[in-house]
Design a protein around this motif. Structure first.
Motif, PDB file in Angstrom:
ATOM      1  N   LEU A   1      60.267 -39.182  20.921  1.00  0.00           N
ATOM      2  CA  LEU A   1      59.056 -39.906  20.488  1.00  0.00           C
ATOM      3  C   LEU A   1      58.699 -40.858  21.575  1.00  0.00           C
ATOM      4  O   LEU A   1      57.530 -41.111  21.740  1.00  0.00           O
ATOM      5  N   GLY A   2      59.638 -41.268  22.588  1.00  0.00           N
ATOM      6  CA  GLY A   2      59.319 -41.877  23.796  1.00  0.00           C
ATOM      7  C   GLY A   2      58.230 -41.209  24.335  1.00  0.00           C
ATOM      8  O   GLY A   2      57.067 -41.786  24.939  1.00  0.00           O
ATOM      9  N   LEU A   3      58.508 -39.850  24.682  1.00  0.00           N
ATOM     10  CA  LEU A   3      57.662 -39.016  25.528  1.00  0.00           C
ATOM     11  C   LEU A   3      56.183 -38.821  24.887  1.00  0.00           C
ATOM     12  O   LEU A   3      54.977 -39.053  25.312  1.00  0.00           O
ATOM     13  N   ILE A   4      56.107 -38.724  23.516  1.00  0.00           N
ATOM     14  CA  ILE A   4      54.997 -38.383  22.777  1.00  0.00           C
ATOM     15  C   ILE A   4      54.137 -39.620  22.866  1.00  0.00           C
ATOM     16  O   ILE A   4      52.941 -39.851  23.205  1.00  0.00           O
ATOM     17  N   TYR A   5      54.819 -41.016  22.677  1.00  0.00           N
ATOM     18  CA  TYR A   5      54.068 -42.638  22.760  1.00  0.00           C
ATOM     19  C   TYR A   5      53.609 -42.270  24.066  1.00  0.00           C
ATOM     20  O   TYR A   5      52.273 -42.894  24.204  1.00  0.00           O
ATOM     21  N   SER A   6      54.291 -42.224  25.132  1.00  0.00           N
ATOM     22  CA  SER A   6      53.631 -42.182  26.359  1.00  0.00           C
ATOM     23  C   SER A   6      52.543 -41.415  26.783  1.00  0.00           C
ATOM     24  O   SER A   6      51.451 -41.641  27.296  1.00  0.00           O
ATOM     25  N   ILE A   7      52.471 -40.129  26.507  1.00  0.00           N
ATOM     26  CA  ILE A   7      51.432 -39.033  26.326  1.00  0.00           C
ATOM     27  C   ILE A   7      50.185 -39.622  25.735  1.00  0.00           C
ATOM     28  O   ILE A   7      49.097 -39.639  26.247  1.00  0.00           O
ATOM     29  N   LEU A   8      50.304 -40.058  24.381  1.00  0.00           N
ATOM     30  CA  LEU A   8      49.263 -40.614  23.752  1.00  0.00           C
ATOM     31  C   LEU A   8      48.664 -41.904  24.335  1.00  0.00           C
ATOM     32  O   LEU A   8      47.319 -42.180  24.342  1.00  0.00           O
ATOM     33  N   PHE A   9      49.532 -42.757  24.951  1.00  0.00           N
ATOM     34  CA  PHE A   9      49.126 -44.002  25.243  1.00  0.00           C
ATOM     35  C   PHE A   9      48.101 -43.812  26.393  1.00  0.00           C
ATOM     36  O   PHE A   9      47.009 -44.177  26.523  1.00  0.00           O
ATOM     37  N   PHE A  10      48.484 -42.883  27.393  1.00  0.00           N
ATOM     38  CA  PHE A  10      48.031 -42.911  28.615  1.00  0.00           C
ATOM     39  C   PHE A  10      46.732 -41.920  28.458  1.00  0.00           C
ATOM     40  O   PHE A  10      45.899 -42.016  29.364  1.00  0.00           O
ATOM     41  N   THR A  11      46.939 -41.016  27.375  1.00  0.00           N
ATOM     42  CA  THR A  11      45.480 -40.324  27.005  1.00  0.00           C
ATOM     43  C   THR A  11      44.536 -41.235  26.396  1.00  0.00           C
ATOM     44  O   THR A  11      43.227 -40.877  26.904  1.00  0.00           O
ATOM     45  N   LEU A  12      44.928 -41.971  25.352  1.00  0.00           N
ATOM     46  CA  LEU A  12      43.814 -42.691  24.796  1.00  0.00           C
ATOM     47  C   LEU A  12      43.373 -43.957  25.441  1.00  0.00           C
ATOM     48  O   LEU A  12      42.551 -44.660  25.267  1.00  0.00           O
ATOM     49  N   MET A  13      44.169 -44.305  26.520  1.00  0.00           N
ATOM     50  CA  MET A  13      44.105 -45.625  27.261  1.00  0.00           C
ATOM     51  C   MET A  13      42.608 -45.758  27.875  1.00  0.00           C
ATOM     52  O   MET A  13      41.725 -46.675  28.117  1.00  0.00           O
ATOM     53  N   TYR A  14      42.260 -44.572  28.588  1.00  0.00           N
ATOM     54  CA  TYR A  14      40.976 -44.430  29.288  1.00  0.00           C
ATOM     55  C   TYR A  14      39.891 -44.522  28.148  1.00  0.00           C
ATOM     56  O   TYR A  14      38.881 -45.123  28.507  1.00  0.00           O
ATOM     57  N   PHE A  15      39.770 -43.937  26.965  1.00  0.00           N
ATOM     58  CA  PHE A  15      38.756 -44.091  25.998  1.00  0.00           C
ATOM     59  C   PHE A  15      38.771 -45.393  25.562  1.00  0.00           C
ATOM     60  O   PHE A  15      37.496 -46.034  25.466  1.00  0.00           O
ATOM     61  N   TYR A  16      39.797 -46.115  25.351  1.00  0.00           N
ATOM     62  CA  TYR A  16      39.987 -47.379  24.768  1.00  0.00           C
ATOM     63  C   TYR A  16      39.348 -48.275  25.749  1.00  0.00           C
ATOM     64  O   TYR A  16      38.587 -49.315  25.325  1.00  0.00           O
ATOM     65  N   LYS A  17      39.763 -48.311  26.946  1.00  0.00           N
ATOM     66  CA  LYS A  17      39.237 -49.196  28.047  1.00  0.00           C
ATOM     67  C   LYS A  17      37.754 -49.108  28.031  1.00  0.00           C
ATOM     68  O   LYS A  17      37.084 -50.308  28.190  1.00  0.00           O
ATOM     69  N   TYR A  18      37.065 -48.049  27.765  1.00  0.00           N
ATOM     70  CA  TYR A  18      35.583 -47.944  27.911  1.00  0.00           C
ATOM     71  C   TYR A  18      35.014 -48.699  26.843  1.00  0.00           C
ATOM     72  O   TYR A  18      34.137 -49.209  26.951  1.00  0.00           O
ATOM     73  N   LEU A  19      35.497 -48.517  25.603  1.00  0.00           N
ATOM     74  CA  LEU A  19      35.069 -49.248  24.442  1.00  0.00           C
ATOM     75  C   LEU A  19      35.321 -50.616  24.403  1.00  0.00           C
ATOM     76  O   LEU A  19      34.398 -51.510  24.081  1.00  0.00           O
ATOM     77  N   GLN A  20      36.637 -50.991  24.936  1.00  0.00           N
ATOM     78  CA  GLN A  20      36.886 -52.349  24.993  1.00  0.00           C
ATOM     79  C   GLN A  20      35.927 -53.257  26.071  1.00  0.00           C
ATOM     80  O   GLN A  20      35.624 -54.506  25.343  1.00  0.00           O
ATOM     81  N   LYS A  21      35.575 -52.681  27.247  1.00  0.00           N
ATOM     82  CA  LYS A  21      34.782 -53.420  27.993  1.00  0.00           C
ATOM     83  C   LYS A  21      33.312 -53.867  27.315  1.00  0.00           C
ATOM     84  O   LYS A  21      32.731 -54.626  27.584  1.00  0.00           O
ATOM     85  N   ARG A  22      32.954 -53.007  26.481  1.00  0.00           N
ATOM     86  CA  ARG A  22      31.663 -53.100  25.992  1.00  0.00           C
ATOM     87  C   ARG A  22      31.582 -53.734  24.637  1.00  0.00           C
ATOM     88  O   ARG A  22      30.766 -54.321  24.293  1.00  0.00           O
ATOM     89  N   PHE A  23      32.591 -53.510  23.788  1.00  0.00           N
ATOM     90  CA  PHE A  23      32.465 -54.128  22.506  1.00  0.00           C
ATOM     91  C   PHE A  23      33.507 -55.080  21.968  1.00  0.00           C
ATOM     92  O   PHE A  23      33.195 -55.873  21.098  1.00  0.00           O
ATOM     93  N   PHE A  24      34.901 -54.909  22.419  1.00  0.00           N
ATOM     94  CA  PHE A  24      35.673 -55.890  22.191  1.00  0.00           C
ATOM     95  C   PHE A  24      36.738 -56.383  23.226  1.00  0.00           C
ATOM     96  O   PHE A  24      37.928 -55.781  23.138  1.00  0.00           O
ATOM     97  N   PRO A  25      36.152 -57.140  24.302  1.00  0.00           N
ATOM     98  CA  PRO A  25      36.981 -57.210  25.292  1.00  0.00           C
ATOM     99  C   PRO A  25      38.353 -58.161  24.975  1.00  0.00           C
ATOM    100  O   PRO A  25      39.090 -58.400  25.589  1.00  0.00           O
ATOM    101  N   TYR A  26      38.033 -59.066  23.900  1.00  0.00           N
ATOM    102  CA  TYR A  26      39.155 -59.992  23.632  1.00  0.00           C
ATOM    103  C   TYR A  26      40.382 -59.053  22.891  1.00  0.00           C
ATOM    104  O   TYR A  26      41.448 -60.055  22.557  1.00  0.00           O
TER     105      TYR A  26
END
Length: 416
Positions: free
Chosen positions: A181-206
């Motif tokens: 579970l910890g490995l799956i969580y880490s893999i998904l987090f670091f994979t989704l992080m880049y997409f999230y940061k792109y959207l976060q900067k433009r739409f919901f920085p808060y």
């Protein structure tokens, strides 16, 4: 929204006794309700004459020069063992059970029991789920199919593969648990992080990246839980992860034995059959020893990390020996294999996604075929209980951690 990382700087507090009292009361009510539901299932099971069940395992055995087949059948969340002289080729059968009047509710609640059977007929083969079939078809060797289906989907394995794994002492890596579970969580987090940061900067920085991605990942893990079924070790770790996440949000002390006990009670209340599940017992005990080490020591150096890995491995030797009495010098390799699994798991997962899962099959077959000196070491129940009592007393005395390690090393000295 409050960022999880900011919460780390807040004052940590403990749940009061009255909070625990209320929580445990609610869990007791839930436990009683689920036991009652299990009893209704039990009554329904007894009332039926013929059953259509899925075959989980099907293997041949020999006794007194007579061959027969052992079947593991799934009825809801219960596994029924039966034997037959008839060779079964389908993964779905219709069957009648004899001697049901000798089956009591206690046996049914344990979710694993034997019943003699008759009038077995094969039903139409049930197709595997597309994702499972996709992973399975990448391997021509049956043992490798079992290995990876167990690793990713918690499918049962043969006695031969179980013995191979026990020689290395790495059954905890093959059984889906908190480590996975910890490995799956880490893999998904670091994979989704880049997409999230792109959207976060433009739409919901808060918004908080840790909170939002945690919610998304937990939803994914919930569907993964539905896919693999009620695997006790994964269920414990999933519940513990959710409780831990809530504790972090509320700035409640995380690494505590009360946290572990609370998760244990939640799992038992939701599925009383876990009280009799060996995998659930190992899962909880493994986390207990992790908490026990962290309760007395902190990671201040690489030497501490090495001792941590060694202590958890050694601490689990006697509990595992009581249920699976195979001991081998080869099991010491688990101390090195366990951290290497952090690389192996995401790598083979990626290879299966791109349809190259068989890349390491030849090496893995040689790895599993390798055997060092080993023997069967039968441990009496009284010594097993005394060891568990000593382990719990180690909460109050850190010197007992050393004694626990020495006691387990004595098992290898006996083997020598």
């Amino acid at each position: 929204m409050i960022c999880v990382m900011q919460l780390a700087s807040k004052k940590i507090y403990k749940l009061q006794k009255r909070h625990f009292a209320f929580i445990y009361f609610v869990l007791f009510v839930v436990f009683c309700l689920n036991v009652h539901l299990k009893f209704l299932d039990f009554c329904e099971f007894l009332m039926q004459d013929r059953y259509i069940l899925k075959v989980l395992k099907n293997y041949e055995k020999s006794k007194n020069n007579k061959n027969y087949y052992v079947l593991h059948l799934a009825y809801k969340d219960v596994i029924i063992y039966t034997t037959t002289k008839q060779k079964i080729n389908s993964n779905k059968i219709s069957i009648n059970f004899a001697a049901k009047n000798k089956l009591d509710f206690y046996d049914y609640l344990k979710a694993r029991f034997y019943l003699p059977s008759y009038k077995i007929q094969e039903e139409k083969q049930e197709d595997e789920k597309a994702l499972i079939s996709y992973f399975k078809k990448q391997h021509s060797d049956k043992k490798m199919q079992e290995f990876y289906l167990a690793l990713f989907f918690a499918k049962p394995i043969s006695n031969e593969l179980r013995t191979d794994v026990n020689y290395y002492g790495i059954a905890h890596l093959l059984a889906i648990s908190g480590y996975h579970l910890g490995l799956i969580y880490s893999i998904l987090f670091f994979t989704l992080m880049y997409f999230y940061k792109y959207l976060q900067k433009r739409f919901f920085p808060y918004r908080s990246i840790h909170l939002d991605l945690a919610i998304v990942i937990f939803i994914f893990l919930f569907f993964y839980f539905i896919l693999i079924g009620q695997v006790a070790s994964f269920f414990r770790s999933f519940v513990m992860a959710i409780v831990a996440f809530y504790f972090v949000l509320k700035s409640i002390k995380l690494l505590s034995f009360s946290h572990l006990f609370l998760c244990f009670m939640i799992c038992i209340s939701l599925n009383p059959s876990f009280l009799f599940n060996i995998g659930f017992f190992f899962s909880c005990l493994g986390v207990f020893y992790i908490f026990l080490f962290l309760h007395h020591f902190k990671f201040k150096s690489l030497l501490n990390a090495l001792y941590f890995e060694s202590f958890v491995f050694l601490a689990m030797i006697i509990p595992v020996l009581y249920f699976f009495p195979l001991i081998s010098f080869q099991q010491f390799l688990a101390i090195l294999i366990t951290p290497l699994f952090v690389v192996f798991y995401p790598l083979v997962l990626f290879l299966h996604i791109i349809n190259c899962g068989a890349l390491f099959d030849g090496y893995l077959l040689k790895f599993l075929a390798f055997k060092m000196a080993g023997d069967y070491f039968h441990l009496e129940f009284k010594y097993f209980i005394l060891y568990l009592i000593l382990s719990f007393l180690a909460i109050f005395n850190k010197h007992l951690l050393i004694i626990i390690s020495i006691i387990n090393i004595l098992c290898f000295i006996v083997l020598l």
